[in-house]
Design a protein around this motif. Structure first.
Motif, PDB file in Angstrom:
ATOM      1  N   ASN A 102       8.646 -11.662  -4.980  1.00 31.13           N
ATOM      2  CA  ASN A 102       8.020 -10.630  -4.145  1.00 31.13           C
ATOM      3  C   ASN A 102       6.978  -9.807  -4.874  1.00 31.13           C
ATOM      4  O   ASN A 102       6.594  -8.732  -4.415  1.00 31.13           O
ATOM      5  N   ASP A 103       6.526 -10.295  -6.021  1.00 30.71           N
ATOM      6  CA  ASP A 103       5.463  -9.621  -6.762  1.00 30.71           C
ATOM      7  C   ASP A 103       4.124 -10.269  -6.431  1.00 30.71           C
ATOM      8  O   ASP A 103       4.074 -11.303  -5.749  1.00 30.71           O
ATOM      9  N   LEU A 104       3.073  -9.681  -6.933  1.00 27.40           N
ATOM     10  CA  LEU A 104       1.735 -10.224  -6.717  1.00 27.40           C
ATOM     11  C   LEU A 104       1.014 -10.433  -8.038  1.00 27.40           C
ATOM     12  O   LEU A 104       1.099  -9.598  -8.946  1.00 27.40           O
ATOM     13  N   THR A 139       2.388 -15.123  -5.101  1.00 32.12           N
ATOM     14  CA  THR A 139       3.613 -14.455  -5.567  1.00 32.12           C
ATOM     15  C   THR A 139       4.352 -15.381  -6.539  1.00 32.12           C
ATOM     16  O   THR A 139       4.492 -16.577  -6.257  1.00 32.12           O
ATOM     17  N   ARG A 164       4.496  -5.085  -6.539  1.00 35.10           N
ATOM     18  CA  ARG A 164       5.401  -5.730  -5.614  1.00 35.10           C
ATOM     19  C   ARG A 164       4.762  -5.732  -4.226  1.00 35.10           C
ATOM     20  O   ARG A 164       4.100  -4.763  -3.850  1.00 35.10           O
ATOM     21  N   ILE A 165       4.984  -6.797  -3.483  1.00 37.71           N
ATOM     22  CA  ILE A 165       4.437  -6.871  -2.123  1.00 37.71           C
ATOM     23  C   ILE A 165       4.939  -5.662  -1.318  1.00 37.71           C
ATOM     24  O   ILE A 165       4.175  -5.027  -0.591  1.00 37.71           O
ATOM     25  N   ASP A 166       6.206  -5.318  -1.502  1.00 40.05           N
ATOM     26  CA  ASP A 166       6.806  -4.191  -0.757  1.00 40.05           C
ATOM     27  C   ASP A 166       6.181  -2.847  -1.103  1.00 40.05           C
ATOM     28  O   ASP A 166       6.287  -1.898  -0.346  1.00 40.05           O
ATOM     29  N   TYR A 188      -3.132  -0.972  -3.480  1.00 40.40           N
ATOM     30  CA  TYR A 188      -2.177  -1.171  -4.574  1.00 40.40           C
ATOM     31  C   TYR A 188      -2.040   0.143  -5.329  1.00 40.40           C
ATOM     32  O   TYR A 188      -3.050   0.688  -5.785  1.00 40.40           O
ATOM     33  N   PRO A 200       2.839 -16.533  -0.302  1.00 41.39           N
ATOM     34  CA  PRO A 200       4.068 -15.796   0.020  1.00 41.39           C
ATOM     35  C   PRO A 200       4.716 -16.199   1.351  1.00 41.39           C
ATOM     36  O   PRO A 200       5.854 -15.816   1.614  1.00 41.39           O
ATOM     37  N   ASN A 237      -5.086  -2.466   2.593  1.00 43.59           N
ATOM     38  CA  ASN A 237      -3.980  -2.577   1.656  1.00 43.59           C
ATOM     39  C   ASN A 237      -4.360  -1.857   0.374  1.00 43.59           C
ATOM     40  O   ASN A 237      -5.410  -2.123  -0.196  1.00 43.59           O
TER      41      ASN A 237
END
Ligand code: 8LQ
Length: 464
Positions: A333-335, A314, A359-361, A372, A301, A370
């Motif tokens: 911007n997805d994972l 990404t 989404r990363i955001d 999810y 990314p 982190n």
């Protein structure tokens, strides 16, 4: 090797249908040596870039600034140097060149459909789909539906919003091209879910398209109406728009409720034919990347160079056939994570074994961890007595970030202490952060009619 109807600009034979016994629409393209396919794609990437360079000031400006020309793209290493396109750039381009932006590569008179982002915040983005592109999109997605096991004459029930949202229209046009019967039922209007139950029970379609959240909602409403969703007799349910069909417990809940094969698909509306990432009847888990329709890369990314198979990154997407608004290295911007292995269906495409997980955001950063949101969803759906919906609230108390998970339970208020303590402890050990867990009555949190939004990050307000 001769690839079926491989040309740019693309025009598919509108009367073509595969041999009825074939699992493949285009047997050569789908099962060929991936290295040979990639070689053909590389030539195509140059052609598409040449086309975009000569027809759009957006791409010309962008690539001139990067000091590159379409003719330089003689290897995938060179292609990975092409700067990505971001959503912000598209918004900017549409602000200065309304309504379609200066990345519209065809004449405005060629535009056949206008769709757009349904975003409630910020300026909307318009998607212009050319007349020929729409036909090509239908063909590609008919091909993918064929791979899912949908056949001419099958009834396809489309239970997603018919509005700006491209998903429903894309599913509809694909089913039409496949010579199916389409029931463009839609979603989102008052009382429509209960009516969908009635119609499904009456028509008994073979295939169904919606968002995963909405399928679960529909199953709940069917239960309230005393109808077993298995009576709909669905064979294939295909989903896009959000994670879900590849979240193990969500997938199982849909399979159990409806007794159908669950298929995950979908990239982004800008990338229509968005079904270019899709599972198949023979490889029903994860999503295959149909590389001769759209070129999919999974990238770091930060650098936007591809990561090796087996790694997370990404998705970055490139159209191989669009002539209206071709996207060349669109950053999602997805994972996800990609692999290259033998697929049971025999297609030689790379695969996203866990789908696109978010989404990363949307990833929650809390106390150095982190989280999810899909992990929480997956966990809760596996908990006995879970009521089917939840919210994740993140807030700042003093100098500490706090995470509250509020989940529905079917248990009566007096009998919840065991549920609360085990679920809370389970979440905490899964996520590695402290979680305040609360339970609420089943059927009290609002259900999504489209894409679910379960995270409420109150820190965003604090920061502003
Ligand atoms: N997104 C879309 N499909 C997804 C999937 N299968 N798994 C996980 N996330 C997914 C019209 C199609 O449904 C594509 C679509 O939804 O387009 P949008 O509205 O532009 O939203 C795109 C985003 O939805 C993607 O970037 C993913 O985050 C999600």
């Amino acid at each position: 090797m001769e690839m079926e109807q491989w040309a740019f600009p693309t025009r598919y034979d509108q009367d073509y249908l595969p041999d009825p016994g074939s699992p493949y629409w285009f047997p050569v393209r789908e099962t060929m040596d991936p290295a040979e396919r990639d070689a053909a794609v590389l030539v195509r990437l140059r052609e598409v870039m040449d086309y975009a360079y000569s027809t759009s000031s957006f791409y010309r400006r962008k690539w001139d600034a990067a000091g590159l020309k379409p003719a330089d793209i003689t290897s995938f290493e060179a292609f990975e140097q092409v700067p990505v396109v971001t959503k912000a750039e598209m918004r900017e381009s549409q602000a200065t060149h309304p309504p379609f932006g200066d990345y519209l590569c065809c004449d405005e008179s060629e535009v056949h459909h206008i769709h757009g982002t349904s975003g409630t915040t910020g300026a909307p983005t318009a998607f212009a789909l050319g007349r020929r592109d729409w036909e090509v999109i239908a063909d590609n997605q008919a091909r993918i539906l064929w791979g899912m096991g949908v056949r001419p004459g099958d009834t396809v029930f489309v239970a997603a919003l018919f509005s700006l949202y491209l998903g429903s229209w894309g599913a509809m046009t694909a089913a039409e091209r496949l010579r199916c019967r389409v029931l463009p039922f839609g979603a989102g209007a008052q009382g429509m879910t209960a009516r969908a139950v009635t119609w499904l029970a009456r028509v008994k379609p073979a295939a169904f398209y919606a968002t995963p959240s909405y399928a679960l909602r529909l199953a709940e409403v069917a239960e309230q109406e005393k109808i077993d969703p298995r009576e709909f007799g669905l064979k294939v349910m295909f989903f896009s728009g959000e994670p879900g069909a590849s979240i193990p417990t969500v997938r199982r809940a849909i399979e159990d409720a409806f007794g159908a094969t669950v298929i995950d698909c979908g990239t982004m509306a800008e990338m229509t034919p968005f079904m270019s990432a899709s599972a198949t009847a023979g490889t029903p888990d994860g999503m295959l990347l149909w590389q001769d329709i759209v070129w999919h890369e999974v990238c770091d990314p930060a650098s936007f160079r591809t990561v090796p198979y087996g790694s997370e990154g990404t998705p970055v997407y490139t159209h191989l056939e669009r002539t209206s608004q071709p996207m060349i290295r669109l950053a999602s911007n997805d994972l996800t994570r990609w692999v290259m292995e033998d697929n049971p269906c025999g297609r030689t495409y790379p695969k996203l074994p866990d789908g696109v997980y978010g989404r990363i955001d949307d990833m929650i950063h809390i106390r150095g961890e982190n989280v999810y949101p899909t992990e929480v969803d997956n966990f809760l759906r596996g908990v006995p007595d879970y009521g089917g919906e939840h919210r994740i609230v993140v807030r700042r108390t003093g100098s500490m970030d706090e995470m509250i998970v509020r989940a529905e339970t079917t248990l009566p208020p007096g009998e919840r202490s065991g549920f609360e303590s085990t679920t809370g402890a389970g979440l905490q050990s899964l996520l590695g952060v402290r979680v305040t867990f609360e339970s609420v009555d089943a059927h009290t949190l609002e259900r999504a009619e489209h894409k679910a939004r379960r995270v409420v990050d109150e820190r965003e307000h604090t920061r502003r």
